[in-house]
Design an enzyme around this catalytic site. Structure first.
Site, PDB file in Angstrom:
ATOM      1  N   ASP A 149     -29.277 -18.814 -33.722  1.00  7.50           N
ATOM      2  CA  ASP A 149     -28.408 -17.706 -33.644  1.00  7.50           C
ATOM      3  C   ASP A 149     -28.624 -17.256 -32.186  1.00  7.50           C
ATOM      4  O   ASP A 149     -29.874 -17.097 -31.776  1.00  7.50           O
ATOM      5  CB  ASP A 149     -28.797 -16.597 -34.799  1.00  7.50           C
ATOM      6  CG  ASP A 149     -27.951 -15.384 -34.486  1.00  7.50           C
ATOM      7  OD1 ASP A 149     -26.835 -15.397 -34.210  1.00  7.50           O
ATOM      8  OD2 ASP A 149     -28.408 -14.125 -34.902  1.00  7.50           O
ATOM      9  N   HIS A 150     -27.556 -16.964 -31.483  1.00  9.75           N
ATOM     10  CA  HIS A 150     -27.641 -16.500 -29.831  1.00  9.75           C
ATOM     11  C   HIS A 150     -28.611 -17.464 -29.003  1.00  9.75           C
ATOM     12  O   HIS A 150     -29.532 -16.891 -28.561  1.00  9.75           O
ATOM     13  CB  HIS A 150     -27.986 -14.885 -29.858  1.00  9.75           C
ATOM     14  CG  HIS A 150     -27.011 -14.446 -30.373  1.00  9.75           C
ATOM     15  ND1 HIS A 150     -25.925 -14.029 -29.721  1.00  9.75           N
ATOM     16  CD2 HIS A 150     -26.814 -13.676 -31.542  1.00  9.75           C
ATOM     17  CE1 HIS A 150     -24.962 -13.308 -30.194  1.00  9.75           C
ATOM     18  NE2 HIS A 150     -25.559 -13.045 -31.365  1.00  9.75           N
ATOM     19  N   GLU A 164     -19.642 -18.593 -27.655  1.00  4.52           N
ATOM     20  CA  GLU A 164     -19.664 -17.273 -27.587  1.00  4.52           C
ATOM     21  C   GLU A 164     -18.605 -17.018 -26.257  1.00  4.52           C
ATOM     22  O   GLU A 164     -19.291 -17.346 -25.232  1.00  4.52           O
ATOM     23  CB  GLU A 164     -20.755 -16.365 -27.530  1.00  4.52           C
ATOM     24  CG  GLU A 164     -20.414 -14.665 -27.580  1.00  4.52           C
ATOM     25  CD  GLU A 164     -21.691 -13.727 -27.729  1.00  4.52           C
ATOM     26  OE1 GLU A 164     -22.238 -14.100 -28.774  1.00  4.52           O
ATOM     27  OE2 GLU A 164     -21.527 -12.725 -27.310  1.00  4.52           O
ATOM     28  N   HIS A 186     -24.262  -5.244 -32.726  1.00 14.67           N
ATOM     29  CA  HIS A 186     -25.509  -5.842 -33.262  1.00 14.67           C
ATOM     30  C   HIS A 186     -26.274  -4.421 -33.843  1.00 14.67           C
ATOM     31  O   HIS A 186     -26.186  -3.530 -32.917  1.00 14.67           O
ATOM     32  CB  HIS A 186     -26.617  -6.415 -32.737  1.00 14.67           C
ATOM     33  CG  HIS A 186     -26.169  -8.151 -32.508  1.00 14.67           C
ATOM     34  ND1 HIS A 186     -26.129  -8.668 -31.205  1.00 14.67           N
ATOM     35  CD2 HIS A 186     -25.770  -8.987 -33.404  1.00 14.67           C
ATOM     36  CE1 HIS A 186     -25.572  -9.681 -31.475  1.00 14.67           C
ATOM     37  NE2 HIS A 186     -25.423  -9.837 -32.627  1.00 14.67           N
ATOM     38  N   GLY A 187     -26.807  -4.354 -35.038  1.00 16.14           N
ATOM     39  CA  GLY A 187     -27.597  -3.279 -35.635  1.00 16.14           C
ATOM     40  C   GLY A 187     -26.789  -2.193 -36.023  1.00 16.14           C
ATOM     41  O   GLY A 187     -25.355  -2.448 -36.373  1.00 16.14           O
ATOM     42  N   HIS A 245     -19.862 -11.319 -35.403  1.00 12.34           N
ATOM     43  CA  HIS A 245     -21.342 -10.763 -35.290  1.00 12.34           C
ATOM     44  C   HIS A 245     -21.315  -9.426 -35.751  1.00 12.34           C
ATOM     45  O   HIS A 245     -20.487  -8.534 -35.852  1.00 12.34           O
ATOM     46  CB  HIS A 245     -21.913 -11.029 -34.015  1.00 12.34           C
ATOM     47  CG  HIS A 245     -22.041 -12.662 -33.770  1.00 12.34           C
ATOM     48  ND1 HIS A 245     -23.401 -12.976 -33.620  1.00 12.34           N
ATOM     49  CD2 HIS A 245     -21.498 -13.751 -33.537  1.00 12.34           C
ATOM     50  CE1 HIS A 245     -23.510 -14.551 -33.372  1.00 12.34           C
ATOM     51  NE2 HIS A 245     -22.077 -14.771 -33.494  1.00 12.34           N
ATOM     52  N   GLY A 246     -22.504  -8.946 -35.830  1.00 13.82           N
ATOM     53  CA  GLY A 246     -22.841  -7.513 -36.005  1.00 13.82           C
ATOM     54  C   GLY A 246     -22.252  -6.959 -37.507  1.00 13.82           C
ATOM     55  O   GLY A 246     -21.455  -6.025 -37.530  1.00 13.82           O
ATOM     56  N   GLY A 247     -22.080  -7.777 -38.568  1.00 13.74           N
ATOM     57  CA  GLY A 247     -21.647  -7.645 -39.715  1.00 13.74           C
ATOM     58  C   GLY A 247     -22.395  -6.309 -40.620  1.00 13.74           C
ATOM     59  O   GLY A 247     -21.665  -5.704 -41.363  1.00 13.74           O
ATOM     60  N   THR A 267     -29.244  -6.928 -39.641  1.00 13.70           N
ATOM     61  CA  THR A 267     -29.927  -5.624 -39.962  1.00 13.70           C
ATOM     62  C   THR A 267     -29.706  -5.039 -41.371  1.00 13.70           C
ATOM     63  O   THR A 267     -30.737  -4.411 -41.628  1.00 13.70           O
ATOM     64  CB  THR A 267     -29.221  -4.576 -38.932  1.00 13.70           C
ATOM     65  OG1 THR A 267     -29.243  -4.971 -37.704  1.00 13.70           O
ATOM     66  CG2 THR A 267     -29.928  -3.278 -38.813  1.00 13.70           C
TER      67      THR A 267
END
Ligand code: 13P
Length: 287
Positions: free
Chosen positions: A84-85, A135, A177-178, A207-209, A232
């Site tokens: 990831d990333h 990305e 994210h978060g 991303h950031g689900g 998260t």
């Protein structure tokens, strides 16, 4: 079954559902996610950030653990082990360590450099049978030291990267994210629609689900999102369940301090979160 993520995401895009990427941190995390995927007959992607890879002593440990667990737990659903990333160097390390998928996050480079590095990594990853995510336009917030400003991606740049032959594309559309702040504007569906129009069949990655309302998730899937990353939310449910166990004094009753007992409520909470997400994303029964 450890596989690259290419086929599962092509199927998801064509079938209008999304496969969850759940980030792992340790054995409990991995075991809970694999068991849930198998119980629900869902494909799954295990995400490993560079920080989590380091925490688990390195990518070789992670790959060995995941491969052995798939065998020992008789996991027959498709599982991808995905960086990831990833940095440029991190991608090469994971290719060598036996991952089945990588993400090269070149979003902080000028677009020309992102294109050149992605082009090279596509060649190497495909030659080794791995899938590759790239990305464009950074994801906001912070994840394991990777900080993004959160700008929306330029659809033309998305096309330039998609044309390099990557397998799936992460594009910033106002996601973070978060936890989302109270004044969050929501996802930019106009940007997502424009990206989908330019990139066609390419499975798109959200991303950031964590904390995205269900109706926005569904709309994003309608507009071509086929992979949704969740990190998260599993951390929050693990922490809440562990806190409850300790605050109830259960670690002080009998052998409640046994780590296998102490970590059990958190592991069960992760299973519940993963189940909820797989149901929401529509991947249940799609293995
Ligand atoms: P969250 O931590 O917000 O769920 O995001 C996960 C993610 O996008 C991993 O790359």
């Amino acid at each position: 079954m450890l596989v690259s993520a290419t086929e599962m995401l092509k199927k998801a895009k064509a079938g209008h559902y999304a496969v969850g990427q759940f980030n792992i941190n340790n054995l409990e995390w991995t075991k809970s996610i694999l068991a849930t995927a198998q119980e629900l007959n869902s494909p799954v992607i295990l995400g490993v950030s560079e920080g989590a890879g380091k925490y688990m002593t390195g990518y070789k440990t992670v790959a060995a653990m995941v491969k052995a667990m798939i065998e020992e737990m008789n996991i027959t659903v498709p599982v991808a082990l995905h960086l990831d990333h990833g940095s440029y160097e991190g991608c090469y390390k994971c290719i060598k360590a036996g991952f089945s998928s990588i993400m090269f996050d070149g979003s902080h480079y000028p677009i020309e450099e992102n294109v050149e590095k992605t082009r090279e990594l596509v060649k190497v990853a495909h030659a080794m049978g791995l899938s590759i995510e790239a990305e464009v336009g950074s994801i906001g917030g912070e994840e394991d030291g990777v900080v993004g400003a959160g700008e929306c991606a330029d659809p033309n740049e998305c096309k330039a990267i998609a044309d390099l032959g990557i397998d799936f594309l992460a594009a910033g559309i106002g996601n973070i994210h978060g936890k989302y702040p109270d004044n969050w504007q929501g996802l930019s569906f106009d940007t997502l629609a424009a990206i989908q129009e330019k990139t066609g069949e390419m499975p798109l990655v959200l991303h950031g689900g964590t904390g995205i309302p269900a109706d926005m998730i569904k709309k994003a899937i309608d507009l071509g999102v086929a992979k949704i990353n969740v990190n998260t939310e599993c951390q929050l449910s693990f922490a809440a369940a562990t806190r409850e166990y300790i605050e109830a004094g259960k670690d002080q009753q009998g052998k409640g301090f046994d780590p296998r007992k102490l970590l059990a409520p958190g592991a069960a909470a992760i299973k519940e979160t993963v189940k909820e997400k797989m149901e929401l994303f529509g991947s249940v029964g799609k293995a």
